[in-house]
Design a protein around this motif. Structure first.
Motif, PDB file in Angstrom:
ATOM      1  N   ALA A  39     -25.877 -22.048   5.387  1.00 30.10           N
ATOM      2  CA  ALA A  39     -25.304 -20.727   5.595  1.00 30.10           C
ATOM      3  C   ALA A  39     -25.937 -20.172   6.867  1.00 30.10           C
ATOM      4  N   LYS A  40     -25.218 -20.222   7.965  1.00 29.34           N
ATOM      5  CA  LYS A  40     -25.743 -19.746   9.244  1.00 29.34           C
ATOM      6  C   LYS A  40     -25.530 -18.243   9.348  1.00 29.34           C
ATOM      7  N   VAL A  41     -26.634 -17.508   9.450  1.00 28.09           N
ATOM      8  CA  VAL A  41     -26.537 -16.049   9.494  1.00 28.09           C
ATOM      9  C   VAL A  41     -27.166 -15.455  10.745  1.00 28.09           C
ATOM     10  N   LEU A  42     -27.801 -16.279  11.579  1.00 24.19           N
ATOM     11  CA  LEU A  42     -28.436 -15.795  12.806  1.00 24.19           C
ATOM     12  C   LEU A  42     -27.829 -16.487  14.015  1.00 24.19           C
ATOM     13  N   ASP A  43     -28.000 -15.887  15.180  1.00 23.47           N
ATOM     14  CA  ASP A  43     -27.454 -16.478  16.396  1.00 23.47           C
ATOM     15  C   ASP A  43     -28.402 -17.514  16.977  1.00 23.47           C
ATOM     16  N   SER A  44     -28.048 -18.060  18.127  1.00 24.20           N
ATOM     17  CA  SER A  44     -28.832 -19.140  18.730  1.00 24.20           C
ATOM     18  C   SER A  44     -30.234 -18.708  19.129  1.00 24.20           C
ATOM     19  N   GLY A  45     -30.453 -17.412  19.276  1.00 26.24           N
ATOM     20  CA  GLY A  45     -31.783 -16.900  19.603  1.00 26.24           C
ATOM     21  C   GLY A  45     -32.601 -16.514  18.383  1.00 26.24           C
ATOM     22  N   GLY A  46     -32.034 -16.710  17.191  1.00 24.81           N
ATOM     23  CA  GLY A  46     -32.735 -16.368  15.955  1.00 24.81           C
ATOM     24  C   GLY A  46     -32.609 -14.904  15.570  1.00 24.81           C
ATOM     25  N   SER A  47     -31.657 -14.205  16.162  1.00 21.53           N
ATOM     26  CA  SER A  47     -31.448 -12.792  15.847  1.00 21.53           C
ATOM     27  C   SER A  47     -30.130 -12.616  15.109  1.00 21.53           C
ATOM     28  N   GLY A  48     -30.004 -11.510  14.411  1.00 23.35           N
ATOM     29  CA  GLY A  48     -28.757 -11.243  13.709  1.00 23.35           C
ATOM     30  C   GLY A  48     -28.807  -9.920  12.987  1.00 23.35           C
ATOM     31  N   ASN A  49     -27.786  -9.691  12.205  1.00 18.84           N
ATOM     32  CA  ASN A  49     -27.648  -8.452  11.458  1.00 18.84           C
ATOM     33  C   ASN A  49     -28.075  -8.658  10.008  1.00 18.84           C
ATOM     34  N   ILE A  50     -28.724  -7.653   9.461  1.00 21.14           N
ATOM     35  CA  ILE A  50     -29.116  -7.692   8.054  1.00 21.14           C
ATOM     36  C   ILE A  50     -27.894  -7.907   7.179  1.00 21.14           C
ATOM     37  N   SER A  51     -26.780  -7.284   7.550  1.00 22.57           N
ATOM     38  CA  SER A  51     -25.561  -7.409   6.745  1.00 22.57           C
ATOM     39  C   SER A  51     -25.106  -8.863   6.664  1.00 22.57           C
ATOM     40  N   ASP A  52     -25.273  -9.636   7.745  1.00 21.56           N
ATOM     41  CA  ASP A  52     -24.896 -11.053   7.723  1.00 21.56           C
ATOM     42  C   ASP A  52     -25.842 -11.861   6.837  1.00 21.56           C
ATOM     43  N   VAL A  53     -27.126 -11.524   6.870  1.00 19.77           N
ATOM     44  CA  VAL A  53     -28.099 -12.207   6.013  1.00 19.77           C
ATOM     45  C   VAL A  53     -27.762 -11.933   4.550  1.00 19.77           C
ATOM     46  N   ILE A  54     -27.441 -10.697   4.241  1.00 19.21           N
ATOM     47  CA  ILE A  54     -27.081 -10.328   2.866  1.00 19.21           C
ATOM     48  C   ILE A  54     -25.823 -11.073   2.431  1.00 19.21           C
TER      49      ILE A  54
END
Length: 116
Positions: A39-54
């Protein structure tokens, strides 16, 4: 339902998955006979949105995951972080019977923990 490419363009997820499930003869994972779902929830730099992680955590629970590994961090806490939305989602996964493993201490701060 939208499907996205779960290709690891950061490398960290593949590294952790190898520690867990590598089936190599020289380097064998600690649980080399498990099946993995990505389940990929972060971008190529290792950053992302909490909503995507949830959404990713909930997707794993819905797909019948037995274990979820989260090697991420969000916010420093010197006490309980259960009011944090992501931590609450992790607690919900645990309540659903899913073992949830979260990295901690990656920032090197001995006085705080990182949510989840």
């Amino acid at each position: 339902m939208m499907l996205f490419d779960a290709m690891d363009d950061n490398g960290h997820g593949t590294h952790v998955a190898g520690i867990i499930a590598s089936q190599g003869l020289k380097y064998r994972g600690i649980s080399y006979d498990v099946s993995l779902m990505a389940a990929k929830v972060l971008d190529s730099g290792g950053s992302g949105n909490i909503s995507d992680v949830i959404l990713g955590i909930n997707w794993c629970v819905d797909q019948g995951a037995d274990v979820i590994n989260l090697s991420i961090g969000e916010g420093l806490y010197s006490g309980a972080c259960d009011y944090n939305t992501m931590a609450a989602t992790v607690n919900d996964a645990v309540d659903a019977g899913v073992v949830t493993v979260c990295a901690s201490g990656n920032d090197g701060d001995p006085s705080h923990m990182v949510s989840p």
